[in-house]
Design a protein around this motif. Structure first.
Motif, PDB file in Angstrom:
ATOM      1  N   THR A  15       0.805  -1.388   0.040  1.00 12.31           N
ATOM      2  CA  THR A  15       0.050   0.045  -0.033  1.00 12.31           C
ATOM      3  C   THR A  15       0.890   1.186  -0.120  1.00 12.31           C
ATOM      4  N   ASP A  16       2.096   1.117   0.139  1.00 13.78           N
ATOM      5  CA  ASP A  16       3.232   2.330   0.272  1.00 13.78           C
ATOM      6  C   ASP A  16       3.346   2.674  -1.383  1.00 13.78           C
ATOM      7  N   TRP A  17       2.219   2.973  -1.967  1.00 13.19           N
ATOM      8  CA  TRP A  17       2.426   3.394  -3.546  1.00 13.19           C
ATOM      9  C   TRP A  17       3.221   4.914  -3.792  1.00 13.19           C
ATOM     10  N   LEU A  18       3.917   4.721  -4.876  1.00 15.33           N
ATOM     11  CA  LEU A  18       4.435   5.874  -5.667  1.00 15.33           C
ATOM     12  C   LEU A  18       4.204   6.102  -7.065  1.00 15.33           C
ATOM     13  N   LYS A  19       4.067   7.283  -7.409  1.00 11.75           N
ATOM     14  CA  LYS A  19       3.857   7.537  -8.819  1.00 11.75           C
ATOM     15  C   LYS A  19       4.803   6.726  -9.782  1.00 11.75           C
ATOM     16  N   SER A  20       5.876   6.590  -9.512  1.00  8.57           N
ATOM     17  CA  SER A  20       6.905   6.000 -10.367  1.00  8.57           C
ATOM     18  C   SER A  20       6.732   4.612 -10.600  1.00  8.57           C
ATOM     19  N   GLU A  21       5.805   4.008  -9.917  1.00  5.12           N
ATOM     20  CA  GLU A  21       5.397   2.500 -10.062  1.00  5.12           C
ATOM     21  C   GLU A  21       4.470   2.742 -11.368  1.00  5.12           C
ATOM     22  N   LEU A  22       3.583   3.533 -11.441  1.00 11.54           N
ATOM     23  CA  LEU A  22       2.675   3.800 -12.537  1.00 11.54           C
ATOM     24  C   LEU A  22       3.461   4.362 -13.812  1.00 11.54           C
ATOM     25  N   THR A  23       4.409   5.171 -13.556  1.00 10.77           N
ATOM     26  CA  THR A  23       5.132   5.525 -14.636  1.00 10.77           C
ATOM     27  C   THR A  23       5.875   4.506 -15.359  1.00 10.77           C
ATOM     28  N   ALA A  24       6.311   3.292 -14.612  1.00 17.93           N
ATOM     29  CA  ALA A  24       6.809   2.375 -15.427  1.00 17.93           C
ATOM     30  C   ALA A  24       5.686   1.372 -16.065  1.00 17.93           C
ATOM     31  N   HIS A  53      -5.142  -2.741 -10.270  1.00  9.45           N
ATOM     32  CA  HIS A  53      -4.131  -2.113  -9.567  1.00  9.45           C
ATOM     33  C   HIS A  53      -3.936  -0.676 -10.406  1.00  9.45           C
ATOM     34  N   ILE A  54      -3.707  -0.672 -11.737  1.00  6.93           N
ATOM     35  CA  ILE A  54      -3.667   0.413 -12.458  1.00  6.93           C
ATOM     36  C   ILE A  54      -4.517   1.389 -12.294  1.00  6.93           C
ATOM     37  N   TYR A  55      -5.918   0.729 -12.250  1.00  6.71           N
ATOM     38  CA  TYR A  55      -7.156   1.740 -12.072  1.00  6.71           C
ATOM     39  C   TYR A  55      -7.057   2.192 -10.655  1.00  6.71           C
ATOM     40  N   GLU A  56      -6.653   1.642  -9.703  1.00  5.56           N
ATOM     41  CA  GLU A  56      -6.588   2.032  -8.284  1.00  5.56           C
ATOM     42  C   GLU A  56      -5.346   3.154  -8.339  1.00  5.56           C
ATOM     43  N   LEU A  57      -4.409   3.303  -8.909  1.00  6.32           N
ATOM     44  CA  LEU A  57      -3.324   4.033  -8.884  1.00  6.32           C
ATOM     45  C   LEU A  57      -3.760   5.614  -9.817  1.00  6.32           C
ATOM     46  N   PHE A  58      -4.538   5.402 -10.626  1.00  8.74           N
ATOM     47  CA  PHE A  58      -4.990   6.313 -11.369  1.00  8.74           C
ATOM     48  C   PHE A  58      -6.065   7.127 -10.466  1.00  8.74           C
ATOM     49  N   LEU A  59      -6.845   6.384  -9.958  1.00  6.88           N
ATOM     50  CA  LEU A  59      -7.776   6.997  -8.778  1.00  6.88           C
ATOM     51  C   LEU A  59      -7.021   7.725  -7.679  1.00  6.88           C
ATOM     52  N   HIS A  60      -6.115   6.989  -7.188  1.00  7.49           N
ATOM     53  CA  HIS A  60      -5.444   7.570  -5.906  1.00  7.49           C
ATOM     54  C   HIS A  60      -4.535   8.672  -6.196  1.00  7.49           C
ATOM     55  N   TYR A  62      -4.562  10.783  -9.104  1.00  7.68           N
ATOM     56  CA  TYR A  62      -5.184  11.695  -9.989  1.00  7.68           C
ATOM     57  C   TYR A  62      -6.697  11.810  -9.823  1.00  7.68           C
ATOM     58  N   GLN A  63      -7.270  11.320  -8.974  1.00  9.69           N
ATOM     59  CA  GLN A  63      -8.900  11.111  -8.799  1.00  9.69           C
ATOM     60  C   GLN A  63      -9.823  11.043 -10.265  1.00  9.69           C
ATOM     61  N   VAL A  64      -8.981  10.138 -11.054  1.00 12.92           N
ATOM     62  CA  VAL A  64     -10.016  10.100 -12.237  1.00 12.92           C
ATOM     63  C   VAL A  64     -10.146   8.400 -12.281  1.00 12.92           C
ATOM     64  N   LYS A  65     -11.254   8.260 -12.932  1.00 13.36           N
ATOM     65  CA  LYS A  65     -11.845   6.947 -12.930  1.00 13.36           C
ATOM     66  C   LYS A  65     -11.522   6.537 -14.371  1.00 13.36           C
ATOM     67  N   SER A  66     -10.646   5.497 -14.576  1.00 13.85           N
ATOM     68  CA  SER A  66     -10.476   5.017 -15.874  1.00 13.85           C
ATOM     69  C   SER A  66     -11.450   3.855 -16.184  1.00 13.85           C
ATOM     70  N   GLU A  67     -11.247   3.093 -17.421  1.00  5.91           N
ATOM     71  CA  GLU A  67     -12.290   2.016 -17.882  1.00  5.91           C
ATOM     72  C   GLU A  67     -11.428   0.919 -18.045  1.00  5.91           C
ATOM     73  N   ILE A  68     -11.823  -0.225 -17.140  1.00  4.30           N
ATOM     74  CA  ILE A  68     -11.068  -1.602 -17.719  1.00  4.30           C
ATOM     75  C   ILE A  68     -11.991  -2.152 -18.651  1.00  4.30           C
ATOM     76  N   ARG A  69     -11.432  -2.724 -19.832  1.00  2.00           N
ATOM     77  CA  ARG A  69     -11.760  -3.225 -20.864  1.00  2.00           C
ATOM     78  C   ARG A  69     -11.221  -4.780 -21.099  1.00  2.00           C
ATOM     79  N   HIS A  70     -11.735  -5.727 -21.642  1.00  2.00           N
ATOM     80  CA  HIS A  70     -10.985  -6.763 -22.084  1.00  2.00           C
ATOM     81  C   HIS A  70     -11.400  -7.487 -23.380  1.00  2.00           C
TER      82      HIS A  70
END
Length: 303
Positions: A15-24, A53-60, A62-70
């Motif tokens: 739970t110790d998220w940093l933005k650089s994880e999303l960057t990668a 996890h990526i969805y949650e990182l965006f929300l955490h 940048y407070q934006v909701k992305s969309e998960i497609r498959h």
């Protein structure tokens, strides 16, 4: 559950998220698109939990909701591919994550802002492993950790990042990109510590120690078996020679010291040299017993 999945699931529990994880994750698995309202961003993965996890990182962050497609792949493996789709604030997010230059062809490596800080670097390595990392099952006994990159410059950047943590990282090229890899078990365990996968690290070490213990035991058993085989072989040769002397000369015609050792060897073919030495009426050293046995063999050779 294979070992790579085990490592990724442990990372996802952090739970110790940093933005650089999303960057990668974006750098290695993202692609840009264009809609009527501007840029869109799509990040693809075959792991549903990574997509979440990526969805949650965006929300955490940048407070934006992305969309998960498959969708289902059409190749033989037919894996399901999950795509996290973002259609708002893409330019702002890319700039904040030091990715604008990467997507517009100005930078294929890793931003200096990420390389400059250890904690940010650790998070980046977590994201890189989640995106395209794998570890060969340690049960195989052939240790290998790999992270795939589209660009050689990025693979070199990952290697540089790992080397800053004293890991012996190297790269090699494939048809569809470059691989940053570790081969030493100690480096792989240190990498798992760096990305915070301590449970996986302990499992890896446990398997490694168990394999080494088994190998040591097998080597000791093989050595003991070989020693026994040599002892039996030497014993049978001497016994055959004693039988030859008995038939042609008679054991009673041997000197008393050779008679005793001859009878002992015939009656105890499984005895080691040390056991023979200890059983004599006047105990000898191993060297002394070998000397008498050589005398017996020499007498037999002369008959």
């Amino acid at each position: 559950m294979n070992f790579t999945v085990q490592v990724k699931e442990e990372i996802l529990q952090q739970t110790d998220w940093l933005k650089s994880e999303l960057t990668a994750l974006i750098k290695m698995s993202g692609s840009l698109g264009l809609s009527q309202t501007g840029l869109t961003l799509s990040i693809s993965t075959e792991n549903a939990k990574v997509a979440r996890h990526i969805y949650e990182l965006f929300l955490h962050f940048y407070q934006v909701k992305s969309e998960i497609r498959h969708h289902q792949k059409t190749n033989l493996r037919k894996n399901r591919v999950y795509t996290v789709f973002l259609g708002q604030n893409v330019e702002t997010i890319l700039a904040d994550l030091y990715l604008a230059d990467s997507f517009f062809g100005l930078e294929e490596g890793i931003s200096a802002n990420i390389l400059a800080d250890d904690e940010i670097s650790r998070a980046y390595l977590r994201g890189a492993f989640l995106s395209s990392g794998s570890i060969r099952d340690p049960e195989s006994g052939k240790y290998q950790l790999e992270i795939s990159s589209v660009y050689k410059e990025h693979a070199e950047g990952l290697a540089e990042l790992m080397q800053r943590f004293l890991l012996d990282a190297k790269i090699f090229e494939r048809k569809k990109g470059s691989i940053t890899y570790l081969q030493r078990a100690e480096d792989i365990m240190d990498f798992l510590i760096i990305i915070g996968a301590m449970k996986a690290r302990d499992v890896f070490e446990g398997i490694k120690v168990l394999r080494e213990t088994r190998n040591d035991l097998n080597r000791a058993t093989n050595a003991e078996t070989a020693n026994i085989a040599r002892t039996v072989s030497a014993s049978m040769k001497t016994i055959n020679n004693i039988s030859k002397i008995k038939d042609r000369l008679g054991l009673e015609n041997l000197p008393a010291d050779l008679q005793e050792i001859a009878y002992l060897r015939i009656n105890h073919p499984d005895y080691s040299i040390q056991q023979l030495a200890d059983t004599l009426s006047q105990p000898l050293t191993k060297s002394g017993v070998n000397h008498r046995l050589r005398k017996i063999n020499k007498i037999a050779d002369g008959l």
